[in-house]
Design a protein around this motif. Structure first.
Motif, PDB file in Angstrom:
ATOM      1  N   LEU A  25     -33.062 -25.739   8.806  1.00 41.41           N
ATOM      2  CA  LEU A  25     -33.960 -26.357   9.775  1.00 41.41           C
ATOM      3  C   LEU A  25     -33.270 -27.472  10.561  1.00 41.41           C
ATOM      4  O   LEU A  25     -33.526 -27.658  11.756  1.00 41.41           O
ATOM      5  CB  LEU A  25     -35.203 -26.898   9.071  1.00 41.41           C
ATOM      6  N   GLU A  26     -32.391 -28.190   9.912  1.00 41.79           N
ATOM      7  CA  GLU A  26     -31.658 -29.254  10.585  1.00 41.79           C
ATOM      8  C   GLU A  26     -30.767 -28.684  11.689  1.00 41.79           C
ATOM      9  O   GLU A  26     -30.639 -29.274  12.771  1.00 41.79           O
ATOM     10  CB  GLU A  26     -30.798 -30.022   9.570  1.00 41.79           C
ATOM     11  N   LEU A  27     -30.175 -27.516  11.434  1.00 42.28           N
ATOM     12  CA  LEU A  27     -29.244 -26.919  12.389  1.00 42.28           C
ATOM     13  C   LEU A  27     -29.930 -26.087  13.465  1.00 42.28           C
ATOM     14  O   LEU A  27     -29.448 -26.016  14.600  1.00 42.28           O
ATOM     15  CB  LEU A  27     -28.227 -26.042  11.646  1.00 42.28           C
ATOM     16  N   THR A  28     -31.037 -25.434  13.125  1.00 42.57           N
ATOM     17  CA  THR A  28     -31.657 -24.486  14.067  1.00 42.57           C
ATOM     18  C   THR A  28     -32.980 -24.983  14.637  1.00 42.57           C
ATOM     19  O   THR A  28     -33.520 -24.354  15.555  1.00 42.57           O
ATOM     20  CB  THR A  28     -31.893 -23.119  13.388  1.00 42.57           C
ATOM     21  N   GLY A  29     -33.507 -26.088  14.112  1.00 45.52           N
ATOM     22  CA  GLY A  29     -34.769 -26.620  14.625  1.00 45.52           C
ATOM     23  C   GLY A  29     -35.972 -25.960  13.999  1.00 45.52           C
ATOM     24  O   GLY A  29     -35.857 -25.073  13.155  1.00 45.52           O
ATOM     25  N   ARG A  30     -37.137 -26.378  14.437  1.00 51.51           N
ATOM     26  CA  ARG A  30     -38.387 -25.906  13.849  1.00 51.51           C
ATOM     27  C   ARG A  30     -39.214 -25.042  14.803  1.00 51.51           C
ATOM     28  O   ARG A  30     -40.320 -24.645  14.483  1.00 51.51           O
ATOM     29  CB  ARG A  30     -39.234 -27.101  13.377  1.00 51.51           C
ATOM     30  N   ARG A  31     -38.649 -24.749  15.968  1.00 53.54           N
ATOM     31  CA  ARG A  31     -39.379 -23.923  16.939  1.00 53.54           C
ATOM     32  C   ARG A  31     -39.503 -22.497  16.432  1.00 53.54           C
ATOM     33  O   ARG A  31     -38.553 -21.912  15.919  1.00 53.54           O
ATOM     34  CB  ARG A  31     -38.637 -23.934  18.275  1.00 53.54           C
ATOM     35  N   LEU A  32     -40.697 -21.901  16.605  1.00 54.16           N
ATOM     36  CA  LEU A  32     -40.905 -20.518  16.202  1.00 54.16           C
ATOM     37  C   LEU A  32     -40.093 -19.589  17.095  1.00 54.16           C
ATOM     38  O   LEU A  32     -39.954 -19.814  18.300  1.00 54.16           O
ATOM     39  CB  LEU A  32     -42.393 -20.152  16.287  1.00 54.16           C
ATOM     40  N   ARG A  33     -39.562 -18.511  16.506  1.00 50.51           N
ATOM     41  CA  ARG A  33     -38.730 -17.558  17.247  1.00 50.51           C
ATOM     42  C   ARG A  33     -39.404 -16.201  17.289  1.00 50.51           C
ATOM     43  O   ARG A  33     -40.151 -15.822  16.377  1.00 50.51           O
ATOM     44  CB  ARG A  33     -37.359 -17.400  16.579  1.00 50.51           C
ATOM     45  N   ASP A  34     -39.098 -15.443  18.347  1.00 49.52           N
ATOM     46  CA  ASP A  34     -39.596 -14.076  18.443  1.00 49.52           C
ATOM     47  C   ASP A  34     -38.797 -13.183  17.515  1.00 49.52           C
ATOM     48  O   ASP A  34     -37.644 -13.444  17.192  1.00 49.52           O
ATOM     49  CB  ASP A  34     -39.463 -13.542  19.877  1.00 49.52           C
ATOM     50  N   GLU A  35     -39.410 -12.074  17.089  1.00 49.22           N
ATOM     51  CA  GLU A  35     -38.732 -11.118  16.236  1.00 49.22           C
ATOM     52  C   GLU A  35     -37.583 -10.457  16.965  1.00 49.22           C
ATOM     53  O   GLU A  35     -37.649 -10.203  18.160  1.00 49.22           O
ATOM     54  CB  GLU A  35     -39.713 -10.026  15.755  1.00 49.22           C
ATOM     55  N   GLU A  36     -36.527 -10.160  16.216  1.00 47.42           N
ATOM     56  CA  GLU A  36     -35.393  -9.438  16.762  1.00 47.42           C
ATOM     57  C   GLU A  36     -35.749  -7.956  16.867  1.00 47.42           C
ATOM     58  O   GLU A  36     -36.325  -7.370  15.961  1.00 47.42           O
ATOM     59  CB  GLU A  36     -34.186  -9.605  15.830  1.00 47.42           C
ATOM     60  N   ALA A  37     -35.446  -7.351  17.996  1.00 49.28           N
ATOM     61  CA  ALA A  37     -35.734  -5.932  18.182  1.00 49.28           C
ATOM     62  C   ALA A  37     -34.890  -5.108  17.233  1.00 49.28           C
ATOM     63  O   ALA A  37     -33.717  -5.381  17.014  1.00 49.28           O
ATOM     64  CB  ALA A  37     -35.442  -5.517  19.623  1.00 49.28           C
ATOM     65  N   ARG A  38     -35.479  -4.030  16.660  1.00 50.86           N
ATOM     66  CA  ARG A  38     -34.769  -3.185  15.727  1.00 50.86           C
ATOM     67  C   ARG A  38     -35.056  -1.721  16.068  1.00 50.86           C
ATOM     68  O   ARG A  38     -35.834  -1.055  15.377  1.00 50.86           O
ATOM     69  CB  ARG A  38     -35.198  -3.481  14.288  1.00 50.86           C
ATOM     70  N   PRO A  39     -34.481  -1.187  17.144  1.00 48.28           N
ATOM     71  CA  PRO A  39     -34.767   0.186  17.536  1.00 48.28           C
ATOM     72  C   PRO A  39     -34.445   1.175  16.424  1.00 48.28           C
ATOM     73  O   PRO A  39     -33.333   1.185  15.900  1.00 48.28           O
ATOM     74  CB  PRO A  39     -33.833   0.402  18.740  1.00 48.28           C
ATOM     75  N   ARG A  40     -35.405   2.009  16.068  1.00 49.53           N
ATOM     76  CA  ARG A  40     -35.226   2.939  14.969  1.00 49.53           C
ATOM     77  C   ARG A  40     -34.170   4.000  15.259  1.00 49.53           C
ATOM     78  O   ARG A  40     -33.515   4.498  14.354  1.00 49.53           O
ATOM     79  CB  ARG A  40     -36.572   3.619  14.642  1.00 49.53           C
ATOM     80  N   ASP A  41     -33.959   4.323  16.567  1.00 53.00           N
ATOM     81  CA  ASP A  41     -32.989   5.371  16.856  1.00 53.00           C
ATOM     82  C   ASP A  41     -31.582   4.964  16.447  1.00 53.00           C
ATOM     83  O   ASP A  41     -30.734   5.798  16.159  1.00 53.00           O
ATOM     84  CB  ASP A  41     -33.028   5.762  18.337  1.00 53.00           C
ATOM     85  N   ARG A  42     -31.280   3.651  16.389  1.00 54.98           N
ATOM     86  CA  ARG A  42     -29.967   3.230  15.918  1.00 54.98           C
ATOM     87  C   ARG A  42     -29.783   3.626  14.454  1.00 54.98           C
ATOM     88  O   ARG A  42     -28.724   4.060  14.037  1.00 54.98           O
ATOM     89  CB  ARG A  42     -29.813   1.714  16.036  1.00 54.98           C
TER      90      ARG A  42
END
Length: 269
Positions: free
Chosen positions: A239-256
């Motif tokens: 948390l100290e390094l990346t902050g406390r802001r909420l992040r969006d989910e990383e896309a995970r395309p199933r075709d990969r």
């Protein structure tokens, strides 16, 4: 001088104008347990996909088990086991059938295949459920089957992308007990996780944010460097390094993921 089990330099991946991984450089030694941490969307899964030949890098280079992930992709795939963040089992088939397909793709035949399947089922505590369709399995049973399948061809490096996602505490403990046994046998493990308590037990961790590696070291060294004390937790460091802001989910395309499964059958002889 020991060869690194996983090594990359300036490894980058762009999707159009978006930079998912930006000049990632790191080395993981043989037998090490290394965790790559980061907020949602930081690029962790994209990094794993490049290291495991699912995605080609836009620039930079990487070697796994001594093989270049682009020029020697088939050799990399033979040398690794991989448990994806998303389930990659055929749920219409039984546990035994899923293992059999994987074994055949990796060149196992006859008695060797039969023995490998039996050992995998026993190792995953699924021998009694071998003939049940996977769609009837619990989340923990599916995870154990995926891990056993990834180890059937005795890989040198095991990649685990959020391996305990969705598991209850009993399932997580069972999985890490299995991984600890494998590490005792010299297996290298490269993992991503959102469970920072799991990362506390790793030899080293790297923290990725907005595609860039912003910190790397042992959990103890990072606590001392970031928090100024040996006490505390990796969560406080994170948390100290990346902050406390909420992040969006990383896309995970199933075709990969499906693409990797198809390419897994490219067995060089």
């Amino acid at each position: 001088m020991n060869m690194s089990a996983v090594e990359c330099h300036d490894l980058s991946r762009r999707f159009g104008e978006a930079v998912a991984v930006d000049a990632l450089s790191l080395a993981v030694e043989a037998g090490e347990l290394f965790a790559l941490l980061g907020p949602n969307g930081a690029g962790k899964s994209t990094a794993v996909h490049m290291l495991t030949t699912v995605l080609p890098p836009s620039s930079g280079w990487a070697r796994v088990a001594g093989f270049d992930v682009v020029r020697q992709a088939a050799a990399v795939r033979e040398s690794i086991g991989l448990v994806f963040q998303e389930p990659a089992l055929d749920e219409r088939l039984t546990a035994r059938e899923n293992l059999e397909i994987h074994g055949v793709l990796y060149g196992l035949r006859g008695p060797r295949l039969k023995e490998a399947i039996a050992q995998a089922l026993e190792w995953a505590s699924l021998a009694e459920a071998a003939r049940r369709p996977v769609r009837a399995f619990s989340g923990g049973m599916k995870r154990r089957l995926e891990l056993a399948r990834a180890l059937m061809h005795t890989p040198q490096v095991l990649f685990l992308d959020e391996p305990t996602l969705g598991l209850d505490p009993q399932g997580r403990r069972h999985l890490w007990e299995r991984v600890a046994t494998l590490r005792g046998q010299g297996l290298t493990v490269f993992m991503t996780t959102h469970y920072l308590q799991e990362a506390e037990a790793c030899d080293r961790v790297g923290i990725l944010d907005q595609g860039r590696l912003i910190a790397e070291g042992t959990p103890a060294a990072l606590k001392l460097k970031v928090l100024g004390k040996a006490e505390g937790s990796l969560e406080e460091v994170f948390l100290e390094l990346t902050g406390r802001r909420l992040r969006d989910e990383e896309a995970r395309p199933r075709d990969r993921l499906l693409g990797f499964a198809r390419r897994g059958g490219e067995h060089t002889r």
